[in-house]
Scaffold this active site. Structure first.
Site, short mmCIF file in Angstrom:
data_model
loop_
_atom_site.label_atom_id
_atom_site.label_comp_id
_atom_site.label_asym_id
_atom_site.label_seq_id
_atom_site.Cartn_x
_atom_site.Cartn_y
_atom_site.Cartn_z
CG ASP A 154 -1.81 1.16 1.33
OD1 ASP A 154 -1.90 1.93 0.35
OD2 ASP A 154 -2.43 1.34 2.39
CG ASP A 173 -0.02 5.97 -12.93
OD1 ASP A 173 -1.16 6.40 -13.18
OD2 ASP A 173 0.56 5.11 -13.62
CB SER A 175 -7.22 3.30 -9.77
OG SER A 175 -6.61 2.66 -8.67
CE1 TYR A 242 -7.14 6.38 -18.70
CE2 TYR A 242 -5.74 8.23 -18.16
CZ TYR A 242 -5.92 6.88 -18.28
OH TYR A 242 -4.90 6.04 -17.97
#
Ligand code: SAM
Length: 286
Positions: A154, A173, A175, A242
């Site tokens: 993590d 980078d 999500s 995106y």
């Protein structure tokens, strides 16, 4: 397509049969769709659903929890910008940390900088790394650079334990802020980033869309203005697949040119900071 029809995860065929439709509470009321030629991989990791499919017009596509992470056709616009905007803003970056980025594309771009001596990357999901190596060799090529140290874990915990002042640049980078990346958008995370950066260091983070997420952008900008003592800016790029872009937070800004890339150049670097008036108004008020 038989293959797509047989697979039937929720994101397939719910809008148009044989197509992938990207639906998310992050963009209610809209669903960008791509025609599916073949589903190449479907799996469930400890963190998310992972799908790779061959699209009709964008090459192979990586999808996590129903959301497009990259397509072969337009990934350059994302990877080059999130990497070279920060790394070309400071002289001779040596030690770089990438949080997330399990496809390896940001590593591929960081590796182009000859001044870089060491790249740590902390990605939570090993399945993303493995799938990228198998299906996206031109993206995962970033993992082959000998300066890369990959940690599966993590990013929040990794940064808490990082030595103070140890990085020249941090690239987040991630999500979207639903699922494992939620904390990567919160104030304590940016406080850890600030601690881990050396004075004059730079951080660049994926910060969603000007059109859809001004509330998220406002929070990030105002948190970063509290935390980072230098300049805080928002930059954008155009990625057809995106519905979101990212933000850019820095201590110091300067720009230099960089090699024969497909998307990034010094004019784009400057232009990325030119924002629509509605966004400037919100960002400057923070
Ligand atoms: N370019 C992409 C986009 O904006 O859609 C992001 C791509 S990259 C594949 C995002 C990565 O962040 C994913 O592989 C995900 O597993 C990883 N990730 C999410 N939460 C994380 C966390 N807390 N720590 C480390 N990595 C994380």
């Amino acid at each position: 397509d038989d293959n797509a029809a047989a697979a039937k995860p929720a994101c397939f065929s719910s809008v148009i049969p044989g197509w992938f439709s990207e639906m998310s509470p992050m963009w209610p009321g809209e669903a960008h769709s791509l025609k599916v030629e073949k589903v190449l991989f479907q799996g469930k990791s400890d963190y998310q659903d992972v799908i790779v499919f061959q699209s009709a017009t964008y090459g192979k596509v990586l999808v996590l929890d129903g959301v497009i992470q990259l397509t072969e056709r337009d990934e350059c616009a994302y990877q080059e910008m999130i990497t070279h905007l920060p790394l070309c803003s400071i002289p001779n970056p040596k030690k770089v940390l990438v949080i997330g980025g399990g496809d390896g594309g940001v590593l591929r771009e960081v590796a182009r900088h000859p001044s870089v001596e060491h790249i740590d990357m902390c990605e939570i999901d090993k399945m993303v790394v493995d799938v990228s190596k198998q299906f996206f060799p031109n993206v995962a090529i970033g993992f082959e650079d000998p300066r890369v140290n990959l940690v599966i874990g993590d990013g929040v915990a990794f940064l808490k334990n990082a030595a103070q002042g140890s990085y020249d640049a941090v690239i987040v980078d991630s999500s979207d802020p639903i699922g494992p990346a939620k904390e990567l958008f919160e104030k304590p995370f940016f406080q850890s980033v600030a601690r881990a950066l050396r004075p004059g260091g730079v951080v660049c983070t994926q910060a969603e869309s000007l059109w859809l997420h001004m509330d998220i952008i406002e929070d990030i900008v105002s948190n970063c203005r509290d935390i980072f003592k230098g300049s805080v800016n928002y930059a954008w790029t155009s990625v057809p697949t995106y519905p979101r872009h990212w933000g850019y937070w820095i201590y110091a800004l300067s720009s230099k040119s960089n090699g024969p890339l497909k998307f990034y150049n010094s004019e784009i670097h400057s232009a990325a900071f030119c924002l629509p008036s509605f966004a400037t108004k919100v960002i400057e008020s923070k």
